[in-house]
Write a protein that holds these residues in place. Structure first.
Motif, PDB file in Angstrom:
ATOM      1  N   LYS A 105       0.869  -1.169   0.000  1.00  0.00           N
ATOM      2  CA  LYS A 105       0.000   0.000   0.000  1.00  0.00           C
ATOM      3  C   LYS A 105       0.905   1.217   0.000  1.00  0.00           C
ATOM      4  O   LYS A 105       1.846   1.297   0.790  1.00  0.00           O
ATOM      5  N   ALA A 106       0.648   2.145  -0.887  1.00  0.00           N
ATOM      6  CA  ALA A 106       1.474   3.353  -1.007  1.00  0.00           C
ATOM      7  C   ALA A 106       2.938   2.973  -1.222  1.00  0.00           C
ATOM      8  O   ALA A 106       3.840   3.619  -0.674  1.00  0.00           O
ATOM      9  N   ALA A 107       3.181   1.904  -1.987  1.00  0.00           N
ATOM     10  CA  ALA A 107       4.526   1.420  -2.305  1.00  0.00           C
ATOM     11  C   ALA A 107       5.280   0.919  -1.080  1.00  0.00           C
ATOM     12  O   ALA A 107       6.503   0.803  -1.094  1.00  0.00           O
ATOM     13  N   ILE A 108       4.562   0.589  -0.010  1.00  0.00           N
ATOM     14  CA  ILE A 108       5.164   0.046   1.214  1.00  0.00           C
ATOM     15  C   ILE A 108       4.633  -1.364   1.412  1.00  0.00           C
ATOM     16  O   ILE A 108       3.417  -1.583   1.363  1.00  0.00           O
ATOM     17  N   PRO A 109       5.507  -2.362   1.614  1.00  0.00           N
ATOM     18  CA  PRO A 109       5.037  -3.732   1.823  1.00  0.00           C
ATOM     19  C   PRO A 109       4.062  -3.810   2.993  1.00  0.00           C
ATOM     20  O   PRO A 109       4.284  -3.222   4.054  1.00  0.00           O
ATOM     21  N   THR A 110       2.963  -4.541   2.813  1.00  0.00           N
ATOM     22  CA  THR A 110       1.957  -4.727   3.857  1.00  0.00           C
ATOM     23  C   THR A 110       1.494  -6.176   3.852  1.00  0.00           C
ATOM     24  O   THR A 110       1.922  -6.975   3.031  1.00  0.00           O
ATOM     25  N   GLY A 111       0.602  -6.507   4.779  1.00  0.00           N
ATOM     26  CA  GLY A 111       0.063  -7.854   4.841  1.00  0.00           C
ATOM     27  C   GLY A 111       1.002  -8.840   5.500  1.00  0.00           C
ATOM     28  O   GLY A 111       1.206  -9.955   5.009  1.00  0.00           O
ATOM     29  N   TYR A 112       1.582  -8.469   6.643  1.00  0.00           N
ATOM     30  CA  TYR A 112       2.549  -9.318   7.329  1.00  0.00           C
ATOM     31  C   TYR A 112       1.866 -10.430   8.130  1.00  0.00           C
ATOM     32  O   TYR A 112       0.694 -10.329   8.503  1.00  0.00           O
ATOM     33  N   ALA A 113       2.644 -11.472   8.398  1.00  0.00           N
ATOM     34  CA  ALA A 113       2.128 -12.583   9.192  1.00  0.00           C
ATOM     35  C   ALA A 113       1.970 -12.153  10.651  1.00  0.00           C
ATOM     36  O   ALA A 113       2.723 -11.319  11.157  1.00  0.00           O
ATOM     37  N   ARG A 114       0.990 -12.743  11.303  1.00  0.00           N
ATOM     38  CA  ARG A 114       0.756 -12.408  12.712  1.00  0.00           C
ATOM     39  C   ARG A 114       1.652 -13.279  13.593  1.00  0.00           C
ATOM     40  O   ARG A 114       1.210 -14.164  14.309  1.00  0.00           O
ATOM     41  N   ASP A 115       2.952 -13.040  13.492  1.00  0.00           N
ATOM     42  CA  ASP A 115       3.924 -13.735  14.318  1.00  0.00           C
ATOM     43  C   ASP A 115       5.146 -12.847  14.482  1.00  0.00           C
ATOM     44  O   ASP A 115       5.173 -11.702  13.996  1.00  0.00           O
ATOM     45  N   ALA A 116       6.164 -13.355  15.171  1.00  0.00           N
ATOM     46  CA  ALA A 116       7.355 -12.550  15.446  1.00  0.00           C
ATOM     47  C   ALA A 116       8.052 -12.132  14.161  1.00  0.00           C
ATOM     48  O   ALA A 116       8.536 -10.999  14.035  1.00  0.00           O
ATOM     49  N   GLN A 117       8.113 -13.040  13.208  1.00  0.00           N
ATOM     50  CA  GLN A 117       8.755 -12.717  11.939  1.00  0.00           C
ATOM     51  C   GLN A 117       8.030 -11.577  11.231  1.00  0.00           C
ATOM     52  O   GLN A 117       8.643 -10.631  10.729  1.00  0.00           O
ATOM     53  N   GLY A 118       6.709 -11.648  11.187  1.00  0.00           N
ATOM     54  CA  GLY A 118       5.931 -10.613  10.537  1.00  0.00           C
ATOM     55  C   GLY A 118       6.079  -9.268  11.214  1.00  0.00           C
ATOM     56  O   GLY A 118       6.188  -8.223  10.554  1.00  0.00           O
ATOM     57  N   GLN A 238       6.207   0.085  19.169  1.00  0.00           N
ATOM     58  CA  GLN A 238       5.050  -0.587  19.737  1.00  0.00           C
ATOM     59  C   GLN A 238       4.113  -0.870  18.559  1.00  0.00           C
ATOM     60  O   GLN A 238       3.646   0.051  17.894  1.00  0.00           O
ATOM     61  N   LEU A 239       3.886  -2.143  18.281  1.00  0.00           N
ATOM     62  CA  LEU A 239       3.043  -2.536  17.154  1.00  0.00           C
ATOM     63  C   LEU A 239       1.748  -3.180  17.647  1.00  0.00           C
ATOM     64  O   LEU A 239       1.737  -3.891  18.658  1.00  0.00           O
ATOM     65  N   LYS A 240       0.671  -2.923  16.903  1.00  0.00           N
ATOM     66  CA  LYS A 240      -0.626  -3.512  17.232  1.00  0.00           C
ATOM     67  C   LYS A 240      -1.208  -4.172  15.988  1.00  0.00           C
ATOM     68  O   LYS A 240      -1.062  -3.660  14.882  1.00  0.00           O
ATOM     69  N   TRP A 241      -1.860  -5.314  16.189  1.00  0.00           N
ATOM     70  CA  TRP A 241      -2.479  -6.024  15.079  1.00  0.00           C
ATOM     71  C   TRP A 241      -3.824  -5.365  14.778  1.00  0.00           C
ATOM     72  O   TRP A 241      -4.765  -5.437  15.554  1.00  0.00           O
ATOM     73  N   VAL A 242      -3.896  -4.675  13.640  1.00  0.00           N
ATOM     74  CA  VAL A 242      -5.091  -3.925  13.260  1.00  0.00           C
ATOM     75  C   VAL A 242      -5.460  -4.261  11.815  1.00  0.00           C
ATOM     76  O   VAL A 242      -4.606  -4.172  10.923  1.00  0.00           O
ATOM     77  N   ASP A 243      -6.712  -4.630  11.578  1.00  0.00           N
ATOM     78  CA  ASP A 243      -7.184  -4.925  10.221  1.00  0.00           C
ATOM     79  C   ASP A 243      -6.257  -5.914   9.502  1.00  0.00           C
ATOM     80  O   ASP A 243      -5.828  -5.704   8.374  1.00  0.00           O
ATOM     81  N   ASN A 244      -5.905  -6.971  10.209  1.00  0.00           N
ATOM     82  CA  ASN A 244      -5.085  -8.053   9.650  1.00  0.00           C
ATOM     83  C   ASN A 244      -3.684  -7.616   9.236  1.00  0.00           C
ATOM     84  O   ASN A 244      -3.132  -8.110   8.244  1.00  0.00           O
TER      85      ASN A 244
END
Length: 286
Positions: A105-118, A238-244
Motif C-alpha cells: 500500500k502506497a509502495a510500502i510492503p503490507t500484509g505481514y504474518a501475525r507472528d514474530a517474523q511478521g 510498539q506494534l498492534k495487530w489492526v485490520d489483519n
C-alpha cells in the motif's frame, strides 16, 4: 512535535547547541559546518606503514583460518566432544524460508504474518519508509503515515508532522528550500538501512520490536554545507495487530550501538549522488 520526533527521520541538525547530528525527539535543529570539504577527497590522518602491514597480515591469517575451518566439514575424525557440543543458533534475522509479503500500500510492503517474523519485517520496512526523503513531500508523507500507523494514531501524527515539516526555519537549517526540496545542483539524501531486529515483548495482538539501523542524511553537492553523514540508532516500536496487519502505535529512539569507523576516503559529491540515484533500497521481509 517536530520531525525530530519522527522515527528514522534523517539526521536534521539542531541549531541550539552546536554539536553532532541527531533526530531523537528533541524538536530542535542545529547546523554543523564541516571543518573541511568532505567531497574534496580529504582523508583521515594516515596510519603508519607498519600498522598497515600488521592489518594486512591479520586479514590474511583470518582468511586462511576461515578456509581451513570450512574444509573441516567432511572430516569424520572429529572427537566425540566436538559432536556433542551445542552448535551456534542462526541469527534472529536469518532467512526463515517463508515467502516475503506479496501486497503493498502506497509502495510500502503490507500484509505481514501475525507472528514474530511478521512483526520484525513490518518494523524494518516502516523504518525505511519513515526515514525516507519522501517524508518531505506533503502528499507522499500523508500516504506513508496512513499506511504504517494505526488508524487511531495516524490522524494526530499527520497534523504534528505537517506543522514540523513545513517549518521554514527547520528546512533552512538542514539546507533545503522552502518547499522541502534540495537547492539546484544538490541532491537530498535521507535513508534508513536496518541492520537487525528483535522482538522484546509480545502479547495478544501487540508486539514490541527493536530495529537497529544506520541512517544517511544530508545534501550531496559541491556547495553543500550539510554533507551526507552516517549515524546509528535503535528504535523500539510498539506494534498492534489492526485490520489483519501490524501497525505502529508508538516508538522510542536511542543512539547506537555505533561501530568504530574505518579509515576510508570520503567519496566525491558526484560519486555520492550517483550512488543514491542508482542504488535502490530493499524490502525487509523474511
Amino acid at each position: 512535535m517536530s520531525p525530530g520526533d519522527e522515527q528514522g527521520y534523517g539526521d536534521p541538525v539542531r541549531a541550539d547547541d552546536g554539536g553532532g547530528y541527531g533526530y531523537g525527539g528533541s524538536g530542535h535543529t542545529r547546523t554543523r559546518l564541516p571543518d573541511a570539504d568532505p567531497y574534496g577527497g580529504a582523508r583521515r590522518p594516515g596510519r603508519s606503514s607498519s600498522r598497515s602491514l600488521v592489518t594486512v597480515v591479520g586479514v590474511v591469517v583470518l582468511l586462511i583460518a576461515a578456509i581451513a575451518f570450512a574444509n573441516r566439514g567432511g572430516d569424520d575424525s572429529s572427537s566425540s566432544t566436538d559432536s556433542t557440543e551445542a552448535k551456534p543458533k542462526s541469527a534472529s534475522t536469518a532467512a526463515s524460508g517463508t515467502a516475503p509479503v506479496g501486497t503493498q500500500k502506497a509502495a510500502i510492503p503490507t500484509g505481514y504474518a501475525r507472528d514474530a517474523q511478521g512483526a520484525q519485517s513490518a518494523a524494518a520496512n516502516y523504518s525505511v519508509a519513515l526515514g525516507s526523503a519522501e517524508m518531505f513531500n506533503t502528499a507522499r508523507r500523508h500516504e506513508i503515515v496512513d499506511t504504517v500507523y494505526a488508524p487511531d494514531v495516524a490522524a494526530a501524527r499527520q497534523a504534528d508532522l505537517d506543522t514540523a515539516y513545513s517549518s521554514e526555519k527547520f528546512l533552512t537549517n538542514i539546507g533545503l528550500t522552502k518547499d522541502g526540496t534540495a537547492p539546484t545542483g544538490q541532491t537530498f539524501v535521507s535513508r534508513v538501512i536496518p541492520v537487525g531486529t528483535k522482538v522484546t515483548a509480545s502479547s495478544a495482538g501487540k508486539d514490541t520490536v527493536e530495529v537497529w539501523y544506520t541512517s544517511l542524511f544530508g545534501l550531496s553537492g559541491e556547495a553543500s554545507t550539510n554533507p551526507v553523514s552516517e549515524s546509528w540508532y535503535t528504535t523500539t516500536y510498539q506494534l498492534k495487530w489492526v485490520d489483519n496487519d501490524w501497525k505502529i502505535t508508538d516508538f522510542q529512539q536511542k543512539d547506537g550501538p555505533v561501530p568504530v569507523g574505518r579509515d576510508q576516503r570520503a567519496s566525491t559529491a558526484d560519486d555520492m549522488t550517483k550512488a543514491v540515484e542508482e542504488y535502490g533500497g530493499f524490502t525487509y521481509a523474511r
